[in-house]
Design an enzyme around this catalytic site. Structure first.
Site, PDB file in Angstrom:
ATOM      1  CG  HIS A  72      -1.882   1.108   1.279  1.00 53.77           C
ATOM      2  ND1 HIS A  72      -1.539   2.379   1.675  1.00 53.77           N
ATOM      3  CD2 HIS A  72      -3.206   1.152   0.967  1.00 53.77           C
ATOM      4  CE1 HIS A  72      -2.607   3.153   1.617  1.00 53.77           C
ATOM      5  NE2 HIS A  72      -3.627   2.434   1.176  1.00 53.77           N
ATOM      6  CG  ASP A  83      -0.800   5.970   3.085  1.00 52.15           C
ATOM      7  OD1 ASP A  83      -0.291   6.893   2.412  1.00 52.15           O
ATOM      8  OD2 ASP A  83      -2.014   5.885   3.306  1.00 52.15           O
ATOM      9  CE  LYS A  84       0.953   0.577   7.381  1.00 51.75           C
ATOM     10  NZ  LYS A  84       1.669   0.929   8.599  1.00 51.75           N
ATOM     11  CD  GLU A  90       6.988  12.317   9.128  1.00 56.75           C
ATOM     12  OE1 GLU A  90       6.273  11.458   8.560  1.00 56.75           O
ATOM     13  OE2 GLU A  90       6.955  12.516  10.360  1.00 56.75           O
ATOM     14  CD  GLU A 145      13.991  18.540  13.045  1.00 58.42           C
ATOM     15  OE1 GLU A 145      14.046  19.762  12.923  1.00 58.42           O
ATOM     16  OE2 GLU A 145      13.608  17.981  14.081  1.00 58.42           O
ATOM     17  CE  LYS A 197      -7.622   0.413   1.724  1.00 52.88           C
ATOM     18  NZ  LYS A 197      -8.258   1.716   1.440  1.00 52.88           N
ATOM     19  CG  PHE A 257      -6.297  -3.194  -7.523  1.00 57.91           C
ATOM     20  CD1 PHE A 257      -5.429  -2.146  -7.825  1.00 57.91           C
ATOM     21  CD2 PHE A 257      -6.406  -3.581  -6.189  1.00 57.91           C
ATOM     22  CE1 PHE A 257      -4.697  -1.508  -6.844  1.00 57.91           C
ATOM     23  CE2 PHE A 257      -5.672  -2.957  -5.192  1.00 57.91           C
ATOM     24  CZ  PHE A 257      -4.821  -1.920  -5.522  1.00 57.91           C
ATOM     25  CG  ASP A 317      -3.936   6.946  -3.497  1.00 55.62           C
ATOM     26  OD1 ASP A 317      -3.787   8.172  -3.639  1.00 55.62           O
ATOM     27  OD2 ASP A 317      -4.634   6.448  -2.598  1.00 55.62           O
ATOM     28  CB  ALA A 318       0.341  10.373  -3.414  1.00 58.95           C
ATOM     29  NE  ARG A 338      -1.598   9.388   3.334  1.00 56.73           N
ATOM     30  CZ  ARG A 338      -1.778   9.886   2.115  1.00 56.73           C
ATOM     31  NH1 ARG A 338      -2.296  11.087   1.957  1.00 56.73           N
ATOM     32  NH2 ARG A 338      -1.443   9.179   1.060  1.00 56.73           N
ATOM     33  CE  LYS A 339      -4.331   3.437   4.796  1.00 62.29           C
ATOM     34  NZ  LYS A 339      -4.359   4.859   4.429  1.00 62.29           N
ATOM     35  CE  LYS A 352       6.108  10.711  14.820  1.00 65.73           C
ATOM     36  NZ  LYS A 352       4.814  10.993  15.481  1.00 65.73           N
ATOM     37  CE  LYS A 409      11.906  12.248  17.082  1.00 64.74           C
ATOM     38  NZ  LYS A 409      13.222  12.004  17.705  1.00 64.74           N
ATOM     39  CG  ASP A 421       3.764  10.970  18.966  1.00 62.25           C
ATOM     40  OD1 ASP A 421       2.993  11.218  19.909  1.00 62.25           O
ATOM     41  OD2 ASP A 421       3.977  11.749  18.026  1.00 62.25           O
TER      42      ASP A 421
END
Length: 393
Positions: free
Chosen positions: A17, A19-20, A45, A58, A173, A238, A246-247, A252-253, A273, A277, A279
């Site tokens: 995917h 994003d992955k 990122e 960074e 998906k 598909f 798709d960008a 995002r997931k 990260k 961090k 998060d």
């Protein structure tokens, strides 16, 4: 009183995917730096689109010579990720995609709030809230819908990459709706599977014939019934997949990465990260604590929330919710947790041994519900804290 009879749905996405792909590259960048220096600082990122990967953020090492050498390896790290995932499309190919490296040195203003100094304990890398969750629906103490949505895609990736099913592409998906009776998952009400395929002549029925045996193998016996609705490639073909279709973007997931919507999320993404961090590291700690509560029989379902402020070492709050399933009071666990685990950023990293290059493997199929590994990977899935929690109450 909580509901006992209902439908609940979770989705997963494959390693291909868009994003992955980005999560994978960001975590590969992180692992490469942690392999150089255990205290490396990384906030990476990645953006991917047709014929293009852009990496920014960074990074920091104490050894500036090593940092300069590392910067020259970024492009190859990205290409290796894309190749392993399996992209060799005309407009997104591991060997021809254009890779831009915009990484730069970490902000000194962030570092001054986070780094340990004389008379000052290392602080959290940012403010925020983090949640951990566990429930006794699966052996891994994960919500069943997300657990099986992941396992279906892992299996399809396995047979794609080992050559058993060469018609399948990397992008996919899954979405699983389970029917609960008396609070227990008993049946698949519907399954949605959209998977890229490399043979343009394949219809939705052809793709279903390929994937259905693997899906059936991954689900508990009796969960698929005549009433189960199947939606395999429901829009038809598909063929164009991944960042060409798709960008993609790192982070995002976050619901796919955690509990599939069955538990709250603090909003922070994980991939790219470093473990200073919170998060990332405190979300792992919260899962570790919640899983140990359930594994120890103290509750059937447990949510743990932690909160932090940038530059402050200790959590500002610890909150537990057993959702009416507890054998003890939540307040008892809230008091016991700080007695058995140091929840400062450094304390979490030490307890879970997080300063290792163990993150690339987390980038797809969930950060939770995976077996703890011998090299320290998924250490937050251990269930070794139960007795200490009981004694601390």
């Amino acid at each position: 009183m909580s509901r006992k009879n209902y439908l609940f749905t979770s989705e997963s996405v494959s390693e291909g995917h868009p994003d992955k792909v980005c999560d994978r590259i960001s975590d590969a960048v992180l692992d490469a730096l942690l392999a150089e220096e255990a205290e490396a600082r990384v906030a990476c990122e990645t953006f991917a689109t047709t014929n293009r990967v852009v990496i920014g953020g960074e990074v920091g090492l104490n050894d500036q010579v090593k940092l300069k050498d590392y910067m020259g390896r970024i492009e190859q790290i990205a290409r290796d990720c894309v190749r392993d995932i399996g992209y060799e499309q005309d407009k997104f190919h591991w060997n021809t995609v254009e890779v831009s490296n915009l990484l730069h040195e970490q902000s000194a203003h962030i570092a001054q709030g986070v780094d340990a100094a004389e008379g000052k304990e290392e602080g959290a890398g940012d403010q925020g809230i983090m949640f951990g969750f566990a429930v006794n629906e699966t052996p891994e103490l994960m919500p069943a819908p997300i657990s099986y949505a992941h396992s279906i895609l892992r299996r399809l990736a396995e047979v794609r990459k080992n050559g058993t099913e060469p018609a399948l592409g990397p992008d996919a998906k899954s979405q699983l709706t389970l029917r609960y009776e008396d609070g227990v998952p008993v049946e698949v009400a519907s399954i949605v599977l959209s998977t890229q395929h490399l043979d343009e002549s394949l219809s939705s029925a052809d793709v279903r014939a390929i994937v259905e045996p693997y899906i059936t193998d991954e689900l508990p016996s009796g969960w698929l019934t005549e009433a189960t609705e199947w939606w395999v490639n429901p829009t038809g073909k598909f063929v164009i997949g991944g960042p060409d279709g798709d960008a993609g973007l790192t982070g995002r997931k976050i619901i796919v990465d955690t509990y599939g919507g069955a538990a709250p999320h603090g909003g922070g993404a994980f991939s790219g990260k470093d473990p200073t961090k919170v998060d990332r590291s405190a979300a792992y700690a919260a899962r570790y604590l919640a899983k140990n509560v359930v594994a120890a029989g103290l509750a059937h379902r447990c949510t743990i929330q932690l909160s932090y402020a940038i530059g402050v070492a200790k959590p500002l709050s610890i909150y537990a919710d057993f959702h009416g399933t507890g054998e003890v009071q939540e307040s008892e666990i809230e008091r016991a947790i700080p007695k058995v685990m140091d929840l400062s950023p450094r304390g979490i990293r030490k307890h879970l041994d997080l300063n290792r290059p163990i993150y690339q493997r987390t980038a797809a199929y969930g950060h939770f519900g995976r077996p703890a590994e011998a090299d320290g990977g998924f250490s937050w899935e251990r269930t070794d804290l139960g007795e200490a929690l009981k004694k601390a109450m």
